[in-house]
Scaffold this motif. Structure first.
Motif, PDB file in Angstrom:
ATOM      1  N   GLU A  33      88.228  -1.918   6.838  1.00 35.00           N
ATOM      2  CA  GLU A  33      86.794  -0.892   6.912  1.00 35.00           C
ATOM      3  C   GLU A  33      87.583  -0.004   5.796  1.00 35.00           C
ATOM      4  O   GLU A  33      86.526   1.017   6.310  1.00 35.00           O
ATOM      5  N   THR A  39      90.768 -11.637   6.859  1.00 34.18           N
ATOM      6  CA  THR A  39      91.329 -12.455   7.919  1.00 34.18           C
ATOM      7  C   THR A  39      93.094 -13.342   7.955  1.00 34.18           C
ATOM      8  O   THR A  39      93.779 -13.037   8.475  1.00 34.18           O
ATOM      9  N   LYS A  67      82.184  -5.263   1.372  1.00 36.01           N
ATOM     10  CA  LYS A  67      83.277  -3.446   1.894  1.00 36.01           C
ATOM     11  C   LYS A  67      83.491  -2.828   0.843  1.00 36.01           C
ATOM     12  O   LYS A  67      82.677  -3.052  -0.446  1.00 36.01           O
TER      13      LYS A  67
HETATM   14  C1  LIG Z   1      86.096  -7.480   7.519  1.00 37.80           C
HETATM   15  C2  LIG Z   1      86.433  -7.617   8.292  1.00 37.80           C
HETATM   16  C3  LIG Z   1      87.767  -8.880   8.686  1.00 37.80           C
HETATM   17  C4  LIG Z   1      88.043  -9.653   7.184  1.00 37.80           C
HETATM   18  O1  LIG Z   1      86.987 -10.253   7.010  1.00 37.80           O
HETATM   19  P1  LIG Z   1      86.941 -11.461   6.073  1.00 37.80           P
HETATM   20  O2  LIG Z   1      85.781 -11.502   6.322  1.00 37.80           O
HETATM   21  O3  LIG Z   1      87.986 -12.512   6.544  1.00 37.80           O
HETATM   22  O4  LIG Z   1      87.333 -10.267   4.821  1.00 37.80           O
HETATM   23  C5  LIG Z   1      88.937  -7.958   9.463  1.00 37.80           C
HETATM   24  N1  LIG Z   1      88.485  -6.822  10.151  1.00 37.80           N
HETATM   25  C6  LIG Z   1      88.049  -6.062  10.104  1.00 37.80           C
HETATM   26  C7  LIG Z   1      87.839  -4.966  11.039  1.00 37.80           C
HETATM   27  C8  LIG Z   1      86.605  -6.383   9.217  1.00 37.80           C
HETATM   28  O5  LIG Z   1      85.600  -5.330   9.504  1.00 37.80           O
END
Ligand SMILES: *Cc1c(COP(=O)(O)O)cnc(C)c1O
Length: 372
Positions: free
Chosen positions: A163, A64, A189
């Protein structure tokens, strides 16, 4: 049915720390380099950039924050509009919101579940500054038409490839196509650092901005001099050590995910009311998640099915709710039918490195039993 009840619970996802992760972490501990300086930061960033095929990879504390600094580095702020798919994880929309810009939601393609390039242009206004493409669950977006639209209207293109590590679009890795791309290394992930993220770009000046912003805004030539308001979005050496160990096994992880997908395709084919994922000609799907749609003909609802699967020890996840129906993002009565349909019918089945063929056969067996 009782005879096929499983002894163990199958989670939807699970990290695999099967390489040198532990050794590298112990090295951080023994050397006391546990904070955000240390050799693994550089090693992980360098190896990651090489893998994706980009000049710069800048680590962040999660996906994020990676998205947030990507938007800031492009100069996005209050008054701007950013077009994003409505069907995405909330982080995409939140990161836009943090900058003061407004996320504008586009509908999805029914087959790939990704942003529909044809739905983008009608949303463009004078305030539009960028498009964020999100390759959902590991299938790439159709990037060429999106690039054409971005060029035509002078917009930046960001890829939220959280993803889609290892996913390819026309033989190029996701993350190597847009102006700036981001990744997440959350526990579920394709590779994980516990919490972590990465921003990648080929643009030297953008890379310098990204480093400045994620490192509290401190001038790299002058300690405690802060030319901009930055953020502490740094990854720790321990996290990078885990990531470096994970990245050494990336090809193993990706091969296994494609094998798991093959097993699912074989076992689920022909079950009434189950629609299987597709892989377009332009795509190499990384199957971050093996996701299916439960159609009406299946006989029980998607939610009821998920509850039943849980009773058989099979954990599943519903597809994300579209952002345009989230109370915090909802505006007027926007209807984005494809995304709503996918969100109502979609589930993610267990997809992780240690999943075995007999697990997939068990999941398929239970699905066959539950189909009415
Ligand atoms: C996992 C994810 C993120 C980022 O997530 P964090 O938990 O902050 O690492 C951003 N966009 C998508 C589409 C995701 O699946």
């Amino acid at each position: 049915m009782k005879n096929i009840i499983n002894k163990k619970r199958i989670p939807v996802s699970k990290p695999s720390l099967i390489g040198s992760e532990k050794d590298y972490v112990l090295e951080c501990m023994d050397s006391t380099w546990i904070s955000s300086n240390g050799k693994y930061i550089e090693l992980f960033e360098k190896k990651f950039a090489e893998y994706i095929g980009v000049k710069h990879a800048i680590s962040c504390c999660n996906g994020t924050t990676a998205l947030h600094v990507a938007l800031l580095a492009l100069g996005i702020g209050p008054g701007d509009e950013i077009i994003i798919p409505t069907l995405t994880y909330v982080a995409t929309a939140n990161a836009v919101k943090y900058t003061g810009a407004v996320p504008v939601f586009a509908d999805s393609e029914l087959d790939t579940w990704n942003i529909d390039p044809e739905k983008i242009e009608p949303l463009i206004t004078e305030k539009t500054k960028a498009i964020i493409a999100v390759p959902l669950y590991g299938h790439p977006c159709d990037m060429d038409p999106i690039i054409t639209i971005a060029k035509k209207h002078g917009l930046f293109l960001i890829e939220d490839a959280a993803e889609a590590l290892g996913t390819k679009y026309k033989n190029k890795y996701c993350g190597s196509i847009a102006n700036i791309s981001t990744f997440s290394f959350y526990g579920n992930k394709t590779i994980t650092t516990g919490e972590g993220g990465m921003v990648v770009t080929d643009d030297d000046s953008m890379a310098a901005k990204l480093r400045l912003l994620k490192g509290q805004g401190m001038d790299p030539q002058r300690r405690y001099w802060f030319p901009v308001i930055g953020y502490n979005y740094r990854m720790t050496n321990i996290e990078a050590a885990i990531g470096f160990g994970q990245l050494e096994n990336i090809n193993l992880f990706l091969e296994k995910r494609r094998l798991i997908a093959e097993w699912y395709f074989k076992c689920l084919k022909g079950i009434r009311g189950v629609s299987l994922p597709i892989e377009k000609d332009y795509a190499v799907h990384s199957y971050w998640m093996y996701s299916i749609l439960i159609e009406e003909e299946f006989g029980i609802s998607r939610d009821e099915l998920m509850e039943q699967l849980e009773k058989y020890g099979i954990e599943t996840r519903p597809v994300f709710y579209p952002m345009h129906i989230m109370p915090v993002y909802k505006e007027d009565s926007q209807e984005l039918r494809n995304a709503e349909e996918i969100a109502a019918k979609g589930i993610n089945l267990p997809t992780f490195y240690e999943l075995e063929k007999e697990d997939v056969e068990y999941v398929a067996g239970v699905l066959k039993e539950l189909c009415r």
